[in-house]
Scaffold this active site. Structure first.
Site, PDB file in Angstrom:
ATOM      1  N   ILE A  21     -36.792 120.511  33.095  1.00 26.94           N
ATOM      2  CA  ILE A  21     -35.066 121.001  32.876  1.00 26.94           C
ATOM      3  C   ILE A  21     -35.233 121.729  31.515  1.00 26.94           C
ATOM      4  O   ILE A  21     -34.239 122.816  31.490  1.00 26.94           O
ATOM      5  CB  ILE A  21     -34.194 119.866  32.854  1.00 26.94           C
ATOM      6  CG1 ILE A  21     -34.281 119.055  34.166  1.00 26.94           C
ATOM      7  CG2 ILE A  21     -32.923 120.143  32.532  1.00 26.94           C
ATOM      8  CD1 ILE A  21     -33.595 117.737  34.365  1.00 26.94           C
ATOM      9  N   ASP A  44     -39.566 118.077  16.562  1.00 30.59           N
ATOM     10  CA  ASP A  44     -39.666 116.563  16.942  1.00 30.59           C
ATOM     11  C   ASP A  44     -38.261 115.965  16.672  1.00 30.59           C
ATOM     12  O   ASP A  44     -37.877 115.895  15.335  1.00 30.59           O
ATOM     13  CB  ASP A  44     -40.863 116.118  15.966  1.00 30.59           C
ATOM     14  CG  ASP A  44     -41.127 114.552  16.264  1.00 30.59           C
ATOM     15  OD1 ASP A  44     -40.098 114.091  17.165  1.00 30.59           O
ATOM     16  OD2 ASP A  44     -42.121 114.166  15.879  1.00 30.59           O
ATOM     17  N   ARG A  59     -25.961 115.693  13.904  1.00 34.76           N
ATOM     18  CA  ARG A  59     -25.512 116.035  12.698  1.00 34.76           C
ATOM     19  C   ARG A  59     -26.067 117.271  11.965  1.00 34.76           C
ATOM     20  O   ARG A  59     -25.698 117.945  10.987  1.00 34.76           O
ATOM     21  CB  ARG A  59     -26.719 114.806  11.790  1.00 34.76           C
ATOM     22  CG  ARG A  59     -26.323 113.577  12.174  1.00 34.76           C
ATOM     23  CD  ARG A  59     -25.101 112.836  11.044  1.00 34.76           C
ATOM     24  NE  ARG A  59     -26.036 112.733   9.905  1.00 34.76           N
ATOM     25  CZ  ARG A  59     -25.298 112.346   8.733  1.00 34.76           C
ATOM     26  NH1 ARG A  59     -24.163 112.178   8.546  1.00 34.76           N
ATOM     27  NH2 ARG A  59     -26.257 112.239   7.373  1.00 34.76           N
ATOM     28  N   SER A  94     -28.158 113.687  30.376  1.00 37.76           N
ATOM     29  CA  SER A  94     -28.234 112.251  30.530  1.00 37.76           C
ATOM     30  C   SER A  94     -29.160 112.130  31.727  1.00 37.76           C
ATOM     31  O   SER A  94     -30.193 112.735  32.119  1.00 37.76           O
ATOM     32  CB  SER A  94     -26.772 111.631  30.755  1.00 37.76           C
ATOM     33  OG  SER A  94     -27.038 110.402  30.844  1.00 37.76           O
ATOM     34  N   TYR A 110     -35.456 103.334  29.722  1.00 38.83           N
ATOM     35  CA  TYR A 110     -34.616 104.646  29.756  1.00 38.83           C
ATOM     36  C   TYR A 110     -33.259 104.360  30.469  1.00 38.83           C
ATOM     37  O   TYR A 110     -32.435 105.177  29.849  1.00 38.83           O
ATOM     38  CB  TYR A 110     -35.553 105.605  31.077  1.00 38.83           C
ATOM     39  CG  TYR A 110     -35.186 106.855  31.285  1.00 38.83           C
ATOM     40  CD1 TYR A 110     -35.273 107.899  30.397  1.00 38.83           C
ATOM     41  CD2 TYR A 110     -34.599 107.327  32.587  1.00 38.83           C
ATOM     42  CE1 TYR A 110     -35.107 109.210  30.668  1.00 38.83           C
ATOM     43  CE2 TYR A 110     -34.419 108.547  32.926  1.00 38.83           C
ATOM     44  CZ  TYR A 110     -34.496 109.630  31.582  1.00 38.83           C
ATOM     45  OH  TYR A 110     -34.154 110.827  31.885  1.00 38.83           O
ATOM     46  N   LYS A 153     -30.250 106.162  28.119  1.00 38.62           N
ATOM     47  CA  LYS A 153     -29.380 107.101  28.774  1.00 38.62           C
ATOM     48  C   LYS A 153     -27.948 106.579  28.910  1.00 38.62           C
ATOM     49  O   LYS A 153     -27.064 107.233  28.758  1.00 38.62           O
ATOM     50  CB  LYS A 153     -29.848 107.580  30.141  1.00 38.62           C
ATOM     51  CG  LYS A 153     -31.112 108.292  29.964  1.00 38.62           C
ATOM     52  CD  LYS A 153     -30.904 109.675  29.348  1.00 38.62           C
ATOM     53  CE  LYS A 153     -31.987 110.665  29.508  1.00 38.62           C
ATOM     54  NZ  LYS A 153     -31.742 111.865  28.654  1.00 38.62           N
ATOM     55  N   SER A 208     -39.809 117.140  37.780  1.00 45.09           N
ATOM     56  CA  SER A 208     -40.349 117.544  36.366  1.00 45.09           C
ATOM     57  C   SER A 208     -41.671 117.070  35.728  1.00 45.09           C
ATOM     58  O   SER A 208     -42.139 116.315  36.785  1.00 45.09           O
ATOM     59  CB  SER A 208     -38.990 117.083  35.104  1.00 45.09           C
ATOM     60  OG  SER A 208     -39.123 115.900  35.029  1.00 45.09           O
TER      61      SER A 208
END
Length: 258
Positions: free
Chosen positions: A21, A66, A126, A144, A158, A162, A193
């Site tokens: 994605i 990262d 941030r 999401s 997961y 999410k 994916s």
């Protein structure tokens, strides 16, 4: 520039851009005219994709990112600003997923998912959103998953992260109201994916059969990543004064013969 105008040039960051994605989103945004900065731990793949985008006459850069490392996020943000200028769009797409029973999942594995899927987006918030608030415009999109609203068995970490991400995004939307900054959620359904491609085939088959058992898979179709990328491009390309969120993107069932 008027209060609700957009600048002609809107640099965009895609976190988790090395494949799937994220890679398709970088290509879609570049095709729509956004200068793009690709970030992921697999920076070599990002650099190759950025070179392909530049080969098509578009503007693209790549740097290592990262999202579990605050310094890495800060360094990435500084390099992107030096390369492209003020960042107008951020797509938070980096994610980690692994199959397994919660009874058998160690805290380290769960902690890794929290670091990438929940704390990672917060680090991006941030790093990039305060400057957007100062400029009174900008977009941050959180990729999401439908597991946030329909949790899956044997994907507990997961599902939990999410779900937490959507709580974070909803709170942010409320906090940003009136600032001109849009925080949006795009919620993919089952999508092809690289995530999950490193699973043991027997484990993957077991998990998919559990989806069927609990009514989460009514048919066999999966989305292509480009469908999610196009939705993200639509969200961030919406004119000022329009906020599109959340967006559910799901695969259409196979067409049945009458």
């Amino acid at each position: 520039m008027g209060k609700y105008d957009q600048p002609a040039r809107r640099p965009a960051v895609v976190a988790g851009a090395s494949s799937g994605i994220g890679a398709e989103t970088a290509k879609a945004l570049a095709a729509a005219g956004f200068p793009v900065a690709l970030g992921a731990r697999r920076v070599d793949q990002c650099e190759k994709l950025a070179a392909d985008i530049r080969g098509d006459g578009r503007e693209a850069v790549a740097h290592r990112l990262d999202v579990t490392d605050e310094q890495s996020v800060a360094d990435f943000a500084a390099k992107v600003a030096a390369d492209l200028g003020d960042v107008e769009v951020v797509v938070s797409n980096a994610a980690l997923i692994g199959p397994g029973s919660l009874l058998e999942t160690g805290p380290e594995r769960l902690r890794d998912e929290v670091e990438v899927n929940l704390l990672g987006p917060h680090r991006l918030i941030r790093a990039f959103v305060p400057a957007m608030v100062e400029r009174r415009r900008g977009d941050i999109v959180f990729v999401s998953s439908d597991v946030a609203v329909r949790a899956r068995p044997f994907m507990g970490g997961y599902s939990a992260t999410k779900s937490g991400l959507e709580g974070l995004a909803t709170s942010l939307q409320m906090e940003l109201e009136g600032t001109g900054v849009r925080a949006s959620v795009v919620r993919p359904g089952p999508t092809w994916s690289e995530m999950g491609m490193d699973w043991d085939p027997d484990e993957a088959a077991f998990v998919l059969n559990q989806w069927v058992k609990w009514g989460h898979a009514r048919h066999s179709h999966f989305l292509k990543a480009r469908a999610i990328a196009d939705a993200i491009s639509t969200v961030v390309s919406a004119p000022r004064g329009v906020h599109i969120s959340p967006v559910d993107v799901n695969p259409e069932a196979p067409v049945e013969n009458p």
